[in-house]
Enzyme design. Structure first.
Site, PDB file in Angstrom:
ATOM      1  N   ASP A  44     -17.175   4.661  13.657  1.00 22.84           N
ATOM      2  CA  ASP A  44     -16.063   4.876  12.738  1.00 22.84           C
ATOM      3  C   ASP A  44     -15.425   3.516  12.499  1.00 22.84           C
ATOM      4  O   ASP A  44     -14.684   3.003  13.338  1.00 22.84           O
ATOM      5  CB  ASP A  44     -15.073   5.867  13.359  1.00 22.84           C
ATOM      6  CG  ASP A  44     -13.935   6.216  12.404  1.00 22.84           C
ATOM      7  OD1 ASP A  44     -13.840   5.583  11.331  1.00 22.84           O
ATOM      8  OD2 ASP A  44     -13.138   7.112  12.730  1.00 22.84           O
ATOM      9  N   LYS A  82      -4.241  -1.224  13.465  1.00 26.01           N
ATOM     10  CA  LYS A  82      -3.666  -0.042  14.105  1.00 26.01           C
ATOM     11  C   LYS A  82      -4.020  -0.099  15.585  1.00 26.01           C
ATOM     12  O   LYS A  82      -5.162  -0.362  15.933  1.00 26.01           O
ATOM     13  CB  LYS A  82      -4.290   1.223  13.513  1.00 26.01           C
ATOM     14  CG  LYS A  82      -3.923   1.468  12.083  1.00 26.01           C
ATOM     15  CD  LYS A  82      -4.367   2.845  11.641  1.00 26.01           C
ATOM     16  CE  LYS A  82      -5.824   2.852  11.213  1.00 26.01           C
ATOM     17  NZ  LYS A  82      -6.158   4.048  10.406  1.00 26.01           N
ATOM     18  N   GLU A 134       0.832  -1.220   0.000  1.00 28.81           N
ATOM     19  CA  GLU A 134       0.000   0.000   0.000  1.00 28.81           C
ATOM     20  C   GLU A 134       0.860   1.262   0.000  1.00 28.81           C
ATOM     21  O   GLU A 134       2.073   1.195   0.221  1.00 28.81           O
ATOM     22  CB  GLU A 134      -0.941  -0.003   1.204  1.00 28.81           C
ATOM     23  CG  GLU A 134      -0.208  -0.045   2.533  1.00 28.81           C
ATOM     24  CD  GLU A 134      -0.818   0.857   3.580  1.00 28.81           C
ATOM     25  OE1 GLU A 134      -1.103   2.035   3.274  1.00 28.81           O
ATOM     26  OE2 GLU A 134      -0.974   0.382   4.721  1.00 28.81           O
ATOM     27  N   ALA A 172     -13.060   1.216   6.067  1.00 28.43           N
ATOM     28  CA  ALA A 172     -13.485   0.512   4.850  1.00 28.43           C
ATOM     29  C   ALA A 172     -12.595  -0.701   4.581  1.00 28.43           C
ATOM     30  O   ALA A 172     -12.927  -1.551   3.749  1.00 28.43           O
ATOM     31  CB  ALA A 172     -13.447   1.466   3.665  1.00 28.43           C
ATOM     32  N   LYS A 227      -5.609  10.666   0.440  1.00 24.71           N
ATOM     33  CA  LYS A 227      -5.727   9.324   1.024  1.00 24.71           C
ATOM     34  C   LYS A 227      -6.932   8.664   0.363  1.00 24.71           C
ATOM     35  O   LYS A 227      -8.066   9.112   0.539  1.00 24.71           O
ATOM     36  CB  LYS A 227      -5.924   9.440   2.540  1.00 24.71           C
ATOM     37  CG  LYS A 227      -6.219   8.119   3.236  1.00 24.71           C
ATOM     38  CD  LYS A 227      -6.305   8.311   4.740  1.00 24.71           C
ATOM     39  CE  LYS A 227      -6.909   7.091   5.428  1.00 24.71           C
ATOM     40  NZ  LYS A 227      -6.985   7.254   6.895  1.00 24.71           N
TER      41      LYS A 227
END
Ligand code: PSU
Ligand code: MN
Length: 291
Positions: free
Chosen positions: A126, A147, A15, A129, A76
């Protein structure tokens, strides 16, 4: 849509959000080139994905990676704004979600990243995706967990609900990104990347396969104490809230604060786990190409 190279089976996609938004310059550039080198040395082919002036790029070249690492205004790009980037001819770094989409589009099946997005703490809906994309895209993703600013238990619940198997490479625990263990169980443990490849062959041969998530703990030498990381994250999240930050802006802010609070050792851990994941992914891609 155009691509700058043809797809090949023995490859690992990477990525680019980690380059453009995840790490400070020049460590971002060193890391991106370092990950590609790790993949090459293992005998596979790196393909760092991204978008330049609206073009979907099947493997950024060195100059393009340098551009991603230094340019201002690189968007982003996640799933929702892939087509918007094309429409407006944006430069875009791709999240896990967008990179999975691109990996499938270009015909790859092994992808490596640092940490996936997930369900955020605090119940504000939140949810990255990355999670639904893992569910609907038959790609094998290597990461060091999610994360660490996320609600890991809720993230695992989401993956379970949406049918994404979680494979621990050399671990039976879901790793905590900067530290190796969280006490949360994975679905199955494999001892080697070759064993993961065998599992993937069976998984992808099933009708309508989902993605599969392989979690690889950060190398022991680079691991940080869990308590220290958690304290730094709590403080950073409070600061983010006080600054009124929301959604996509939260992660870069928090990661920056955590680097400060750990005197750079979190940055070192991040670099170590990225290379470690790229290596495991490359060994797996190599095994898959030997079919
Ligand atoms: N892990 C990190 N730093 C990051 C990311 C992951 O330690 O910057 C990036 C990845 O590209 C991931 C994205 O796909 O954050 C998820 O963002 P969001 O939560 O906005 O979907
Ligand atoms: Mn989000």
């Amino acid at each position: 849509m155009t691509s700058s190279a043809v797809s090949i089976p023995n490859a690992v996609t990477l990525e680019s959000v980690v380059i453009a938004h995840g790490l400070p310059y020049p460590r971002n550039l060193e890391t991106a080139l370092g990950m590609e080198e790790v993949v090459r040395r293992a005998g596979s082919h790196p393909r760092t994905l991204g978008i330049l002036q609206g073009q979907l790029i099947n493997g950024l070249d060195k100059a393009q990676i340098e551009y991603m690492a230094t340019a201002e205004g690189v968007h982003k790009i996640s799933r929702r704004n892939l087509s918007l980037a094309r429409a407006r001819q944006w430069d875009g770094a791709t999240t896990v979600a967008a990179s999975l989409w691109l990996s499938r589009f270009f015909g790859y099946e092994v992808f490596a990243t640092g940490g996936i997005g997930g369900v955020h703490r605090g119940g504000a809906m939140d949810i990255s995706a990355d999670l639904p994309e893992l569910a609907r895209t038959p790609i094998l993703t290597f990461c060091a967990g999610a994360k660490s600013i996320l609600d890991l238990a809720a993230t695992l619940e989401f993956l379970e609900t949406w049918g994404v198997p979680v494979v621990g490479l050399g671990t039976d625990e879901f790793p905590g990104f900067f530290y190796r263990g969280t006490g949360l169980a994975v679905d199955i443990t494999c001892d080697t990347p070759e064993e993961v490849a065998d599992l993937w062959r069976i998984h992808r041969a099933m009708p309508d396969p989902s993605g599969m998530l392989v979690v690889v703990p950060v190398p022991e030498v680079a691991e940080l104490p869990k308590v220290e990381v958690e304290e730094a994250i709590q403080a950073a999240l409070r600061a983010a809230q006080a600054a009124g930050l929301r959604s996509a802006a939260v992660t870069p802010f928090v990661m920056e604060k955590v680097i400060e609070a750990t005197a750079g050792r979190s940055l070192h851990a991040n670099l170590a786990l990225l290379q470690n994941n790229a290596h495991a992914a490359a060994m797996c891609a190599l095994a898959l190409s030997r079919t």
